[in-house]
Motif scaffolding. Structure first.
Motif, PDB file in Angstrom:
ATOM      1  N   PRO A 162       0.804  -1.225   0.000  1.00  0.00           N
ATOM      2  CA  PRO A 162       0.000   0.000   0.000  1.00  0.00           C
ATOM      3  C   PRO A 162       0.832   1.268   0.000  1.00  0.00           C
ATOM      4  CG  PRO A 162      -0.001  -1.002   2.173  1.00  0.00           C
ATOM      5  CD  PRO A 162       0.706  -1.962   1.276  1.00  0.00           C
ATOM      6  N   CYS A 163       2.078   1.192   0.447  1.00  0.00           N
ATOM      7  CA  CYS A 163       2.908   2.394   0.550  1.00  0.00           C
ATOM      8  C   CYS A 163       4.292   2.095  -0.011  1.00  0.00           C
ATOM      9  CB  CYS A 163       3.009   2.843   2.003  1.00  0.00           C
ATOM     10  SG  CYS A 163       4.039   4.314   2.236  1.00  0.00           S
ATOM     11  N   GLY A 164       4.594   2.691  -1.127  1.00  0.00           N
ATOM     12  CA  GLY A 164       5.915   2.553  -1.707  1.00  0.00           C
ATOM     13  C   GLY A 164       6.109   1.249  -2.449  1.00  0.00           C
ATOM     14  N   LEU A 209      15.473 -14.157  -2.280  1.00  0.00           N
ATOM     15  CA  LEU A 209      16.822 -13.817  -1.830  1.00  0.00           C
ATOM     16  C   LEU A 209      16.876 -12.445  -1.187  1.00  0.00           C
ATOM     17  CD1 LEU A 209      18.777 -14.999  -5.000  1.00  0.00           C
ATOM     18  CD2 LEU A 209      18.488 -16.263  -2.857  1.00  0.00           C
ATOM     19  N   TYR A 210      16.164 -11.484  -1.778  1.00  0.00           N
ATOM     20  CA  TYR A 210      16.212 -10.095  -1.304  1.00  0.00           C
ATOM     21  C   TYR A 210      14.837  -9.455  -1.462  1.00  0.00           C
ATOM     22  CZ  TYR A 210      21.193 -10.880  -2.151  1.00  0.00           C
ATOM     23  OH  TYR A 210      22.453 -11.407  -2.168  1.00  0.00           O
ATOM     24  N   LEU A 211      14.638  -8.421  -0.675  1.00  0.00           N
ATOM     25  CA  LEU A 211      13.497  -7.532  -0.824  1.00  0.00           C
ATOM     26  C   LEU A 211      14.038  -6.141  -1.104  1.00  0.00           C
ATOM     27  CD1 LEU A 211      10.463  -6.728  -0.524  1.00  0.00           C
ATOM     28  CD2 LEU A 211      10.934  -6.376   1.900  1.00  0.00           C
ATOM     29  N   VAL A 212      13.563  -5.522  -2.172  1.00  0.00           N
ATOM     30  CA  VAL A 212      13.964  -4.163  -2.543  1.00  0.00           C
ATOM     31  C   VAL A 212      12.799  -3.238  -2.235  1.00  0.00           C
ATOM     32  CG1 VAL A 212      14.779  -2.668  -4.404  1.00  0.00           C
ATOM     33  CG2 VAL A 212      15.484  -5.078  -4.344  1.00  0.00           C
ATOM     34  N   GLU A 213      13.032  -2.258  -1.367  1.00  0.00           N
ATOM     35  CA  GLU A 213      11.982  -1.340  -0.921  1.00  0.00           C
ATOM     36  C   GLU A 213      12.313   0.078  -1.344  1.00  0.00           C
ATOM     37  OE1 GLU A 213       9.931  -3.104   3.070  1.00  0.00           O
ATOM     38  OE2 GLU A 213      11.818  -2.054   3.349  1.00  0.00           O
ATOM     39  N   GLY A 214      11.317   0.751  -1.947  1.00  0.00           N
ATOM     40  CA  GLY A 214      11.466   2.143  -2.331  1.00  0.00           C
ATOM     41  C   GLY A 214      10.777   3.075  -1.364  1.00  0.00           C
ATOM     42  N   PRO A 215      10.985   4.372  -1.506  1.00  0.00           N
ATOM     43  CA  PRO A 215      10.376   5.340  -0.588  1.00  0.00           C
ATOM     44  C   PRO A 215       8.890   5.499  -0.841  1.00  0.00           C
ATOM     45  CG  PRO A 215      11.589   6.476  -2.310  1.00  0.00           C
ATOM     46  CD  PRO A 215      11.870   5.021  -2.496  1.00  0.00           C
ATOM     47  N   GLU A 246      16.230   0.460  -0.834  1.00  0.00           N
ATOM     48  CA  GLU A 246      17.023  -0.362   0.083  1.00  0.00           C
ATOM     49  C   GLU A 246      16.914  -1.836  -0.301  1.00  0.00           C
ATOM     50  OE1 GLU A 246      15.467   0.545   3.923  1.00  0.00           O
ATOM     51  OE2 GLU A 246      16.745   2.318   4.173  1.00  0.00           O
ATOM     52  N   ILE A 247      18.049  -2.528  -0.248  1.00  0.00           N
ATOM     53  CA  ILE A 247      18.096  -3.967  -0.515  1.00  0.00           C
ATOM     54  C   ILE A 247      18.238  -4.675   0.823  1.00  0.00           C
ATOM     55  CG2 ILE A 247      19.304  -5.825  -1.721  1.00  0.00           C
ATOM     56  CD1 ILE A 247      20.390  -3.695  -3.644  1.00  0.00           C
ATOM     57  N   LYS A 248      17.257  -5.511   1.149  1.00  0.00           N
ATOM     58  CA  LYS A 248      17.269  -6.235   2.413  1.00  0.00           C
ATOM     59  C   LYS A 248      17.444  -7.724   2.146  1.00  0.00           C
ATOM     60  CE  LYS A 248      14.367  -2.893   4.864  1.00  0.00           C
ATOM     61  NZ  LYS A 248      13.144  -2.702   5.682  1.00  0.00           N
ATOM     62  N   VAL A 249      18.231  -8.363   2.979  1.00  0.00           N
ATOM     63  CA  VAL A 249      18.511  -9.783   2.800  1.00  0.00           C
ATOM     64  C   VAL A 249      17.351 -10.615   3.314  1.00  0.00           C
ATOM     65  CG1 VAL A 249      19.633 -10.164   5.035  1.00  0.00           C
ATOM     66  CG2 VAL A 249      20.354 -11.499   3.048  1.00  0.00           C
ATOM     67  N   LEU A 253      20.175   0.567  -4.008  1.00  0.00           N
ATOM     68  CA  LEU A 253      20.005   0.823  -5.435  1.00  0.00           C
ATOM     69  C   LEU A 253      19.501   2.255  -5.549  1.00  0.00           C
ATOM     70  CD1 LEU A 253      18.242  -1.620  -7.910  1.00  0.00           C
ATOM     71  CD2 LEU A 253      18.002   0.848  -8.096  1.00  0.00           C
ATOM     72  N   LYS A 254      20.239   3.106  -6.245  1.00  0.00           N
ATOM     73  CA  LYS A 254      19.901   4.524  -6.280  1.00  0.00           C
ATOM     74  C   LYS A 254      19.697   5.007  -7.706  1.00  0.00           C
ATOM     75  CE  LYS A 254      22.329   5.958  -2.067  1.00  0.00           C
ATOM     76  NZ  LYS A 254      23.319   6.893  -1.488  1.00  0.00           N
TER      77      LYS A 254
END
Length: 319
Positions: free
Chosen positions: A169-171, A184-190, A204-207, A257-258
């Protein structure tokens, strides 16, 4: 006669020196050695950080006619251990699809790298299916498949995994799956949208963790595991249809990741963006980030670019 003899002696002395100069130049030039590691390892193993820079298309900037994207990939060359361009990515898509569907279009992305003294080799292929909209609707989630392609050095083609958007719902939230369907990873944006052309957007890349589902409630993960067991029993022990195994992303941030801030002129008149990806590192990676994981995260860059920063003929990017 006396005058001619010194001139002949000088010419005879100059001839050996002229022959020695090309030999000395050949000795000074470093010989291009054929790499000993496979092409994909040679392409990504030495780099802990990559810059992906989209090239500006003049026809697109002036007329607004959507063309196939091309990107430079900058990192550490495994042969020389120096920073520079190590590869290039080429979009392959239909002209009508680009004009009519814009960022939602189906495409394939070929990624090439230099390999020794021979011609450039295709090392990866990215496949993105068509999605009719980019809404938070759970039935229109974006995805991209990463495939290691066959070439003259590696005759076998092999899928490496998948990059898949998940409902949030957000980002934006994106899961990185391996070839077995394990997260393997979760990539979260703002959550907050940035409309300023000079903004830098960080994902952000989270393991992955082990206590539930990556971005999905734990009950859903439990129900999915029960559904997988039920399907296996219904198939009498035969191979059941594959269900992505969902693993928790409870781990800390291990990479970023930017989307880099661009200049006002480029951001206003083109959709050419520059991305930087810091590959995961830390105690979870004592031997560094595996090459397969790097390839999947590189594929995530192109999906994020299309989802949030690629502009249609009459629209702005999502960020």
């Amino acid at each position: 006669m006396m005058m001619q003899q010194p001139m002949q002696q000088q010419q005879q002395q100059q001839q050996p020196m002229m022959m020695q100069q090309p030999m000395m130049m050949m000795q000074q030039q470093p010989m291009m050695m054929q790499p000993t590691m496979p092409p994909l390892e040679h392409f990504l193993a030495a780099s802990s950080f990559l810059t992906v820079k989209q090239e500006v298309e003049m026809l697109e900037a002036i007329v607004g006619f959507e063309t196939e994207n091309e990107y430079k990939i900058i990192g550490i060359d495994a042969s020389t251990m120096q920073a520079g361009q190590i590869g290039k990515a080429f979009e392959q898509s239909d002209c009508c699809t680009r004009q009519m569907c814009g960022p939602q279009r189906e495409f394939q992305m070929r990624i090439q790298c230099a390999y020794g003294a021979g011609p450039k080799l295709d090392v990866l292929r990215l496949e993105r299916p068509f999605r009719c909209c980019q809404s938070p609707c759970c039935c229109m989630l974006q995805e991209l498949t990463v495939i290691k392609v066959a070439n003259s050095m590696e005759p076998m083609e092999m899928p490496l995994g998948k990059v898949q958007e998940i409902f949030a719902p957000c980002g934006p939230r994106i899961n990185i799956f391996d070839q077995n369907g394990v997260v393997l990873y979760l990539v979260e944006g703002p959550c907050i949208r940035c409309d300023n052309c000079c903004c830098e957007v960080t994902f952000e890349i989270k393991v992955g963790g082990e206590n539930g589902a990556c971005g999905v409630p734990r009950a859903i993960a439990f129900n999915q595991s029960r559904a997988a067991g039920l399907l296996a029993s219904l198939h009498n022990g035969k191979a059941a249809p594959r269900i992505h195994r969902v693993v928790a992303c409870a781990g800390p941030v291990c990479g970023t990741l930017k989307k880099m801030a661009g200049d006002a002129l480029t951001e206003t008149f083109t959709d050419a963006d520059t991305f930087g990806i810091q590959f995961p590192s830390g105690p979870q990676f004592p031997h560094g980030c595996p090459t397969q994981h790097k390839a999947l995260l590189l594929g995530c860059v192109f999906l994020i670019d299309m989802m949030f920063f690629e502009k249609g003929n009459d629209e702005q990017g999502a960020y």
